[in-house]
Design a protein around this motif. Sequence first.
Motif, short mmCIF file in Angstrom:
data_model
loop_
_atom_site.label_atom_id
_atom_site.label_comp_id
_atom_site.label_asym_id
_atom_site.label_seq_id
_atom_site.Cartn_x
_atom_site.Cartn_y
_atom_site.Cartn_z
N PHE A 94 10.19 -31.00 29.09
CA PHE A 94 9.35 -29.83 28.92
C PHE A 94 9.35 -28.98 30.18
CE2 PHE A 94 7.71 -33.29 26.30
CZ PHE A 94 7.69 -32.69 25.05
N LEU A 95 9.01 -27.73 30.02
CA LEU A 95 8.94 -26.80 31.14
C LEU A 95 8.02 -25.65 30.77
CD1 LEU A 95 12.12 -24.57 31.14
CD2 LEU A 95 11.83 -26.40 29.47
N ILE A 96 7.61 -24.91 31.79
CA ILE A 96 6.78 -23.74 31.57
C ILE A 96 7.67 -22.51 31.45
CG2 ILE A 96 5.17 -22.13 32.67
CD1 ILE A 96 3.65 -24.38 31.61
N GLY A 97 7.44 -21.74 30.41
CA GLY A 97 8.14 -20.47 30.27
C GLY A 97 7.09 -19.36 30.21
N ARG A 98 7.44 -18.20 30.70
CA ARG A 98 6.51 -17.08 30.65
C ARG A 98 7.29 -15.77 30.55
NH1 ARG A 98 2.57 -17.49 33.89
NH2 ARG A 98 2.88 -19.60 34.65
N ALA A 99 6.60 -14.75 30.05
CA ALA A 99 7.21 -13.43 29.96
C ALA A 99 7.46 -12.90 31.36
CB ALA A 99 6.29 -12.49 29.19
N PRO A 100 8.52 -12.10 31.54
CA PRO A 100 8.86 -11.59 32.89
C PRO A 100 7.94 -10.46 33.34
CG PRO A 100 10.37 -10.70 31.28
CD PRO A 100 9.49 -11.67 30.53
N THR A 101 6.65 -10.71 33.32
CA THR A 101 5.66 -9.75 33.79
C THR A 101 4.71 -10.46 34.74
OG1 THR A 101 4.19 -10.22 31.91
CG2 THR A 101 5.77 -8.41 31.65
N PRO A 102 4.07 -9.73 35.66
CA PRO A 102 3.19 -10.38 36.64
C PRO A 102 2.07 -11.19 36.02
CG PRO A 102 3.67 -8.12 37.30
CD PRO A 102 4.22 -8.29 35.90
N ASP A 103 1.59 -10.76 34.84
CA ASP A 103 0.47 -11.46 34.20
C ASP A 103 0.93 -12.25 32.97
OD1 ASP A 103 1.11 -9.26 32.73
OD2 ASP A 103 -0.96 -8.63 32.33
N GLY A 104 2.22 -12.56 32.91
CA GLY A 104 2.73 -13.30 31.76
C GLY A 104 2.08 -14.67 31.64
N ASP A 146 -0.09 -28.12 36.63
CA ASP A 146 -0.14 -28.45 38.07
C ASP A 146 1.14 -28.02 38.77
OD1 ASP A 146 -2.63 -29.57 37.69
OD2 ASP A 146 -1.90 -31.64 37.64
N LEU A 147 2.27 -28.30 38.13
CA LEU A 147 3.57 -27.98 38.72
C LEU A 147 3.75 -26.47 38.85
CD1 LEU A 147 6.28 -29.01 39.76
CD2 LEU A 147 7.10 -29.07 37.40
N ASP A 148 3.36 -25.73 37.82
CA ASP A 148 3.50 -24.28 37.83
C ASP A 148 2.66 -23.67 38.95
OD1 ASP A 148 4.44 -21.76 36.66
OD2 ASP A 148 2.36 -21.49 36.02
N HIS A 149 1.41 -24.11 39.05
CA HIS A 149 0.53 -23.60 40.10
C HIS A 149 1.06 -23.96 41.49
CE1 HIS A 149 -3.13 -22.42 42.18
NE2 HIS A 149 -3.15 -23.60 42.76
N ALA A 150 1.50 -25.21 41.64
CA ALA A 150 1.99 -25.68 42.93
C ALA A 150 3.25 -24.93 43.34
CB ALA A 150 2.26 -27.18 42.88
N HIS A 151 4.11 -24.65 42.39
CA HIS A 151 5.34 -23.92 42.70
C HIS A 151 5.01 -22.51 43.19
CE1 HIS A 151 9.51 -22.64 42.46
NE2 HIS A 151 9.13 -21.60 41.74
N ARG A 152 4.03 -21.88 42.58
CA ARG A 152 3.66 -20.52 42.97
C ARG A 152 3.07 -20.49 44.38
NH1 ARG A 152 2.51 -16.65 38.85
NH2 ARG A 152 3.46 -17.21 36.87
N GLU A 153 2.31 -21.50 44.74
CA GLU A 153 1.68 -21.50 46.06
C GLU A 153 2.60 -22.03 47.15
OE1 GLU A 153 -1.75 -24.00 46.34
OE2 GLU A 153 -0.55 -25.85 46.46
N SER A 154 3.72 -22.62 46.78
CA SER A 154 4.59 -23.25 47.77
C SER A 154 5.31 -22.26 48.66
CB SER A 154 5.62 -24.15 47.06
OG SER A 154 6.53 -23.37 46.29
N ALA A 155 5.48 -21.03 48.19
CA ALA A 155 6.21 -20.03 48.98
C ALA A 155 5.56 -19.82 50.35
CB ALA A 155 6.29 -18.71 48.21
N ASP A 156 4.24 -19.87 50.40
CA ASP A 156 3.54 -19.66 51.66
C ASP A 156 3.83 -20.79 52.65
OD1 ASP A 156 1.64 -18.12 53.24
OD2 ASP A 156 0.29 -19.82 53.01
N PHE A 157 3.95 -22.01 52.13
CA PHE A 157 4.26 -23.16 52.99
C PHE A 157 5.65 -23.01 53.61
CE2 PHE A 157 6.30 -27.35 53.42
CZ PHE A 157 5.46 -27.94 54.36
N PHE A 158 6.64 -22.70 52.79
CA PHE A 158 8.00 -22.58 53.30
C PHE A 158 8.14 -21.37 54.22
CE2 PHE A 158 8.77 -24.85 49.17
CZ PHE A 158 9.03 -26.08 49.76
#
Length: 239
Positions: A94-104, A146-158
């Motif tokens: 399974f994976l998360i998919g979303r529309a290519p919009t900021p609020d998808g 959890d994975l989707d949220h963590a991936h979004r916030e990870s950019a700041d760490f790197f």
Amino acid sequence: MSNHAVLNPADHGELRIDTAASAELGDNVMACATVPAEFRSVQAHYPIVLRRDLATGKLEALALLGFETGENLFLRSGRWDAPYRPLSMATRPFLIGRAPTPDGVGQVHVDLDHPRISRTGEGVRVFDASGQPTPYLEDIAAKLGDLDHAHRESADFFAALDRYELAESFTLEVTLDDGAKNSLVGYHTINEEKLSTLDGAALQDLMASGHLARIYMIIASLSHFGDLVARKNAKVAGG
């Protein structure tokens, strides 16, 4: 190849998933993606290394599972031989998919060509007889969130690692009990010397954002290289 579809009971009411762990089910990978939010759990079992995407130049984190392409030393007799499985592996197919919009809005997708999709009528059901998500699917959906949220916030760490130039390349050569050598190249880890020379303002910045603790989790995880070597020796010896 993959065949992604939005998961729904109308089309996938009878879908069953093989939840065992094996090479045949796609678990034969030497490394998998991990995110800073799960470093505390990952570092308890796996070495965490960094890799820079050659196309974008951006850093990402990986949990090392073996020393060779297609080798996962945590596979044993149809099970995953560690209490914690990184989220990127635990959520397959399974994976998360979303529309290519900021609020998808994110939706649960499934790869219908993944080897975990049962072809025999056996396995764990995704929906129950009334079309409601099973406890298995509810757990997967929570992990995907959890994975989707963590991936979004990870950019700041790197970005912080790059800002303070804390990532350095390393090469590791391992000599096994039978004399064979395995080499790891192309990865990065934390430059501890650079870390030790950061001034107070930089350390305060890293602490306030929670990045400093995760940096030390990467450093602590490297102790598991010895465990990985032991697993490799056991495999070579037929254990």
